[in-house]
Design a protein around this motif. Structure first.
Motif, PDB file in Angstrom:
ATOM      1  N   GLU A 246      23.445 -18.333 -46.447  1.00  0.00           N
ATOM      2  CA  GLU A 246      22.660 -18.418 -45.206  1.00  0.00           C
ATOM      3  C   GLU A 246      22.179 -19.846 -44.961  1.00  0.00           C
ATOM      4  OE1 GLU A 246      18.638 -16.420 -43.186  1.00  0.00           O
ATOM      5  OE2 GLU A 246      19.350 -15.771 -45.160  1.00  0.00           O
ATOM      6  N   LYS A 247      21.736 -20.512 -46.023  1.00  0.00           N
ATOM      7  CA  LYS A 247      21.272 -21.895 -45.887  1.00  0.00           C
ATOM      8  C   LYS A 247      22.427 -22.816 -45.503  1.00  0.00           C
ATOM      9  CE  LYS A 247      18.533 -25.448 -46.230  1.00  0.00           C
ATOM     10  NZ  LYS A 247      17.508 -25.701 -45.181  1.00  0.00           N
ATOM     11  N   ALA A 248      23.612 -22.571 -46.078  1.00  0.00           N
ATOM     12  CA  ALA A 248      24.780 -23.389 -45.749  1.00  0.00           C
ATOM     13  C   ALA A 248      25.137 -23.260 -44.269  1.00  0.00           C
ATOM     14  CB  ALA A 248      25.969 -22.981 -46.619  1.00  0.00           C
ATOM     15  N   GLU A 249      25.033 -22.060 -43.731  1.00  0.00           N
ATOM     16  CA  GLU A 249      25.318 -21.849 -42.309  1.00  0.00           C
ATOM     17  C   GLU A 249      24.310 -22.588 -41.433  1.00  0.00           C
ATOM     18  OE1 GLU A 249      27.660 -19.962 -40.231  1.00  0.00           O
ATOM     19  OE2 GLU A 249      28.710 -20.622 -42.026  1.00  0.00           O
ATOM     20  N   GLN A 250      23.051 -22.584 -41.845  1.00  0.00           N
ATOM     21  CA  GLN A 250      22.026 -23.314 -41.093  1.00  0.00           C
ATOM     22  C   GLN A 250      22.323 -24.813 -41.084  1.00  0.00           C
ATOM     23  OE1 GLN A 250      18.287 -22.280 -42.920  1.00  0.00           O
ATOM     24  NE2 GLN A 250      18.265 -20.196 -42.097  1.00  0.00           N
ATOM     25  N   LEU A 251      22.739 -25.322 -42.241  1.00  0.00           N
ATOM     26  CA  LEU A 251      23.076 -26.747 -42.334  1.00  0.00           C
ATOM     27  C   LEU A 251      24.286 -27.087 -41.477  1.00  0.00           C
ATOM     28  CD1 LEU A 251      22.496 -27.168 -46.159  1.00  0.00           C
ATOM     29  CD2 LEU A 251      21.290 -28.441 -44.379  1.00  0.00           C
ATOM     30  N   LYS A 252      25.250 -26.187 -41.438  1.00  0.00           N
ATOM     31  CA  LYS A 252      26.432 -26.417 -40.589  1.00  0.00           C
ATOM     32  C   LYS A 252      26.027 -26.498 -39.125  1.00  0.00           C
ATOM     33  CE  LYS A 252      28.584 -23.345 -38.659  1.00  0.00           C
ATOM     34  NZ  LYS A 252      29.266 -22.106 -38.217  1.00  0.00           N
ATOM     35  N   ASP A 253      25.164 -25.582 -38.685  1.00  0.00           N
ATOM     36  CA  ASP A 253      24.713 -25.600 -37.289  1.00  0.00           C
ATOM     37  C   ASP A 253      23.938 -26.884 -36.981  1.00  0.00           C
ATOM     38  OD1 ASP A 253      25.860 -23.129 -36.926  1.00  0.00           O
ATOM     39  OD2 ASP A 253      24.005 -22.005 -37.277  1.00  0.00           O
TER      40      ASP A 253
ATOM     41  N   SER B 187      27.775 -32.062 -45.964  1.00  0.00           N
ATOM     42  CA  SER B 187      27.915 -32.253 -47.410  1.00  0.00           C
ATOM     43  C   SER B 187      27.015 -31.285 -48.176  1.00  0.00           C
ATOM     44  CB  SER B 187      27.585 -33.699 -47.792  1.00  0.00           C
ATOM     45  OG  SER B 187      28.524 -34.598 -47.234  1.00  0.00           O
ATOM     46  N   GLN B 188      25.799 -31.074 -47.673  1.00  0.00           N
ATOM     47  CA  GLN B 188      24.903 -30.109 -48.315  1.00  0.00           C
ATOM     48  C   GLN B 188      25.458 -28.697 -48.205  1.00  0.00           C
ATOM     49  OE1 GLN B 188      20.552 -30.544 -47.669  1.00  0.00           O
ATOM     50  NE2 GLN B 188      21.059 -32.380 -46.485  1.00  0.00           N
ATOM     51  N   ALA B 189      26.059 -28.382 -47.078  1.00  0.00           N
ATOM     52  CA  ALA B 189      26.661 -27.059 -46.903  1.00  0.00           C
ATOM     53  C   ALA B 189      27.813 -26.855 -47.887  1.00  0.00           C
ATOM     54  CB  ALA B 189      27.150 -26.896 -45.461  1.00  0.00           C
ATOM     55  N   VAL B 190      28.596 -27.900 -48.089  1.00  0.00           N
ATOM     56  CA  VAL B 190      29.716 -27.815 -49.042  1.00  0.00           C
ATOM     57  C   VAL B 190      29.198 -27.540 -50.450  1.00  0.00           C
ATOM     58  CG1 VAL B 190      31.459 -29.211 -50.221  1.00  0.00           C
ATOM     59  CG2 VAL B 190      31.362 -29.195 -47.731  1.00  0.00           C
TER      60      VAL B 190
ATOM     61  N   ASN C  79      34.159 -22.643 -48.449  1.00  0.00           N
ATOM     62  CA  ASN C  79      34.204 -22.430 -47.003  1.00  0.00           C
ATOM     63  C   ASN C  79      34.972 -23.581 -46.352  1.00  0.00           C
ATOM     64  OD1 ASN C  79      33.522 -22.308 -44.166  1.00  0.00           O
ATOM     65  ND2 ASN C  79      31.862 -20.915 -44.721  1.00  0.00           N
ATOM     66  N   ALA C  80      36.128 -23.271 -45.799  1.00  0.00           N
ATOM     67  CA  ALA C  80      36.996 -24.307 -45.217  1.00  0.00           C
ATOM     68  C   ALA C  80      36.356 -24.981 -44.004  1.00  0.00           C
ATOM     69  CB  ALA C  80      38.341 -23.695 -44.825  1.00  0.00           C
ATOM     70  N   VAL C  81      35.528 -24.264 -43.271  1.00  0.00           N
ATOM     71  CA  VAL C  81      34.916 -24.814 -42.050  1.00  0.00           C
ATOM     72  C   VAL C  81      34.048 -26.029 -42.370  1.00  0.00           C
ATOM     73  CG1 VAL C  81      33.281 -24.339 -40.183  1.00  0.00           C
ATOM     74  CG2 VAL C  81      34.977 -22.624 -40.821  1.00  0.00           C
TER      75      VAL C  81
END
Length: 306
Positions: A85-92, A111-114, A120-122
């Protein structure tokens, strides 16, 4: 241990062995026998059950139980979903920074999301876009390759890798990437356009005045700094003699055939000499013009991020 009954049988066997040891007094041995009888009564175990029980000693039972506890990984049922969930927030957040053209901040978010979700390829593909906008095309290609290794059918990763390759003048490799992107997404007009440009670049034959330079004389003449520099160069006697020879050849004047420019190859050579003069006078301008012309071919465009 296969069952509770087997465990109790192992305890009974242990107690009986202890009761037979000389180290215990008669009262202690009697207490052990009472304990055995109680276990047999409560769990309805007969002497035959003890003999037929699994051949485990009491020490082996506890040893196996201890190893089983050590091998059981600690469970944290909420950690994985929280990280995703946190990774998705960082991506947005990264996507919003890309729209604001704050590419450094976007890069940090991706980078934090990775780190939180490395499968996650996105996230890799979006980070590649940020790398490209910052001119880090090699890093962009690396991220695209990682995204493709996770999802071989991710068309956007092929498309972004094509743009990074084109920015590095690797047009043949870019064509291959764009073609793979189109194979996965045949109706994407952006991929079609970029593929066409890359193919034109591969077919393009450099003009004599642009060979090895990355631009042509038309680009130079439209640059005010070049015009000013050229005016200064024309005051140089050597440059005046060179230009006189070029003009005489073009008009069939007296210089033709008499130490002048007698054919096209000589004209090309003279043009290259003139370009070298420019390079010597102002190398920084040459590099600026080269970068300017390259950036016009594959300038960054607004695109949607996943």
């Amino acid at each position: 241990m296969s069952s509770i009954k087997d465990l109790v049988c192992a305890v009974i066997q242990f107690l009986r062995e202890q009761s037979q040891r000389d180290a215990y007094t008669s009262d202690e041995q009697e207490s052990l026998e009472v304990a055995v009888q109680c276990l047999e009564t409560v769990f309805k175990i007969s002497p035959e059950d003890v003999q037929l029980a699994a051949p485990y000693s009491l020490e082996e039972v506890f040893s196996q139980a201890h190893l089983k506890d050590d091998d059981t990984p600690a469970e944290s049922p909420s950690s994985a979903p929280a990280a995703i969930e946190k990774a998705e927030q960082l991506k947005d957040e990264g996507n919003n920074y890309m729209k604001e053209q704050n590419y450094d901040a976007a890069l940090d978010c991706y980078s934090q999301a990775v780190e939180l979700d490395p499968n996650n390829a996105v996230y890799y593909c979006n980070r590649a876009a940020a790398h490209s906008q910052l001119g880090r095309h090699s890093d962009a290609i690396t991220d695209c390759e990682k995204a493709i290794s996770i999802d071989a059918k991710y068309s956007k990763a092929y498309g972004r890798m094509g743009r990074a390759l084109a920015a590095m003048n690797k047009y043949k490799e870019a064509i291959s990437s764009y073609q793979k992107a189109l194979d996965l997404e045949p109706e994407n007009e952006s991929y079609k356009s970029y593929l066409k440009i890359a193919e034109q670049k591969v077919r393009q034959v450099p003009s004599p005045t642009s060979a090895g330079w990355g631009f042509d004389m038309t680009s130079l003449m439209n640059n005010p700094a070049f015009v000013s520099m050229a005016a200064s160069l024309m005051q140089d006697p050597q440059v005046q003699q060179l230009m006189s020879g070029m003009m005489s050849n073009a008009g069939g004047g007296p210089a033709a055939g008499v130490g002048g420019l007698t054919d096209l190859s000589s004209l090309i050579q003279a043009g290259q000499q003139f370009a070298q003069q420019i390079q010597q006078q102002n190398p920084e301008l040459i590099q600026q013009l080269r970068n300017h012309v390259r950036s016009r071919s594959f300038s960054g465009t607004t695109e949607e991020h996943s």
